[in-house]
Design a protein around this motif. Structure first.
Motif, mmCIF file in Angstrom:
data_model
loop_
_atom_site.group_PDB
_atom_site.id
_atom_site.type_symbol
_atom_site.label_atom_id
_atom_site.label_comp_id
_atom_site.label_asym_id
_atom_site.label_seq_id
_atom_site.Cartn_x
_atom_site.Cartn_y
_atom_site.Cartn_z
ATOM 1 N N SER A 146 0.867 -1.281 0.142
ATOM 2 C CA SER A 146 0.090 0.025 0.113
ATOM 3 C C SER A 146 0.892 1.200 -0.122
ATOM 4 C CB SER A 146 -0.671 -0.105 1.430
ATOM 5 O OG SER A 146 -1.768 -0.804 1.239
ATOM 6 N N LEU A 147 2.109 1.707 0.566
ATOM 7 C CA LEU A 147 2.269 2.350 0.759
ATOM 8 C C LEU A 147 3.772 2.613 -0.729
ATOM 9 C CD1 LEU A 147 4.516 2.106 5.015
ATOM 10 C CD2 LEU A 147 3.086 4.163 3.397
ATOM 11 N N ILE A 148 3.966 1.467 -0.979
ATOM 12 C CA ILE A 148 4.683 1.714 -2.528
ATOM 13 C C ILE A 148 3.386 2.252 -3.430
ATOM 14 C CG2 ILE A 148 5.134 0.439 -4.404
ATOM 15 C CD1 ILE A 148 6.646 -1.375 -2.413
ATOM 16 N N ALA A 196 10.301 8.612 -3.274
ATOM 17 C CA ALA A 196 10.133 7.421 -1.657
ATOM 18 C C ALA A 196 10.926 7.156 -1.247
ATOM 19 C CB ALA A 196 9.214 7.017 -3.125
ATOM 20 N N PRO A 197 11.406 6.331 -0.519
ATOM 21 C CA PRO A 197 12.208 5.189 0.212
ATOM 22 C C PRO A 197 12.845 4.568 -0.590
ATOM 23 C CG PRO A 197 9.871 5.324 2.006
ATOM 24 C CD PRO A 197 9.481 5.944 0.191
ATOM 25 N N PHE A 207 11.681 0.701 1.772
ATOM 26 C CA PHE A 207 10.298 0.170 2.090
ATOM 27 C C PHE A 207 10.461 -0.580 3.672
ATOM 28 C CE2 PHE A 207 9.204 2.302 -2.022
ATOM 29 C CZ PHE A 207 8.309 3.327 -0.749
ATOM 30 N N ASP A 208 11.318 -1.878 3.737
ATOM 31 C CA ASP A 208 11.624 -2.210 4.900
ATOM 32 C C ASP A 208 11.548 -1.888 6.443
ATOM 33 O OD1 ASP A 208 10.404 -4.770 3.864
ATOM 34 O OD2 ASP A 208 12.221 -5.532 2.816
ATOM 35 N N ALA A 209 13.096 -0.670 5.242
ATOM 36 C CA ALA A 209 13.398 0.005 6.813
ATOM 37 C C ALA A 209 12.374 0.994 7.160
ATOM 38 C CB ALA A 209 14.581 0.588 6.165
ATOM 39 N N TYR A 210 12.084 1.528 6.358
ATOM 40 C CA TYR A 210 11.421 2.576 5.903
ATOM 41 C C TYR A 210 10.368 1.984 7.576
ATOM 42 C CZ TYR A 210 7.546 6.069 5.214
ATOM 43 O OH TYR A 210 6.721 7.278 4.508
ATOM 44 N N ILE A 211 9.551 0.787 7.266
ATOM 45 C CA ILE A 211 8.148 0.377 7.358
ATOM 46 C C ILE A 211 8.911 0.614 9.592
ATOM 47 C CG2 ILE A 211 6.798 -1.388 8.203
ATOM 48 C CD1 ILE A 211 6.438 -1.627 5.147
ATOM 49 N N THR A 212 10.073 -0.155 9.148
ATOM 50 C CA THR A 212 9.619 -0.412 11.076
ATOM 51 C C THR A 212 10.706 0.479 11.424
ATOM 52 O OG1 THR A 212 12.328 -1.033 9.899
ATOM 53 C CG2 THR A 212 10.921 -3.033 10.469
#
Length: 168
Positions: free
Chosen positions: A19-21, A37-38, A41-46
């Motif tokens: 959803s974020l992507i 955009a990051p 995204f894995d690092a962004y979410i955590t």
């Protein structure tokens, strides 16, 4: 305070990645040239103190907030960052979300000061923080390298927690 708001803040979870992507992809024109955009995204979410702004009724992600570089000790300060996703801009959602984030920063995290650094031509962002009580404190030349691409000048805005408590 938040009972009459149409939004809420929550921490991101792994299931938010797609959803974020998609939100960043559909908002590329809206965000350019202010943010990108990051890349991870894995690092962004955590990321610690990352929040998603969601609609109370359909729970769609409207935008994001983050509180970064928290410095404790005698400073008790942090930076705030945010972005809205298309098509939710200019509907007042970010104003509500910023109020919730300020409550989180000043009550839950017990910060004394929040600082927002905003590119000088990002009028919507400047209006957002000004309406939320932030005061313009100065100008920073070549402050931040946006998206790792170009150094940009920023205005420095800050909000002080007048009810800060010394928990020592």
């Amino acid at each position: 305070m938040s009972n009459n708001f149409s939004v809420y803040l929550r921490k991101p979870v792994c299931e938010d990645k797609e959803s974020l992507i998609a939100a960043y992809q559909r908002s590329e024109d809206l965000h350019s040239p202010y943010t990108f955009a990051p890349t991870d995204f894995d690092a962004y979410i955590t990321q610690e103190n990352r929040y998603l702004l969601c609609h109370k009724h359909h729970h769609e992600i409207i935008g994001t907030f983050n509180i970064s570089n928290i410095i404790r000790g005698w400073f008790q300060s942090a930076y705030v960052g945010y972005e809205v996703f298309s098509p939710f801009q200019q509907q007042g959602f970010m104003q509500q979300g910023l109020q919730l984030l300020i409550e989180e920063a000043f009550t839950t995290l017990n910060l004394h000061r929040l600082e927002a650094n905003i590119q000088t031509d990002n009028i919507a962002s400047i209006k957002l923080v000004a309406k939320s009580g932030f005061l313009k404190e100065g100008y920073s030349k070549n402050y931040l390298r946006i998206g790792g691409k170009e150094w940009k000048d920023h205005e420095r805005w800050a909000l002080v927690n007048e009810c800060w408590r010394d928990d020592n």
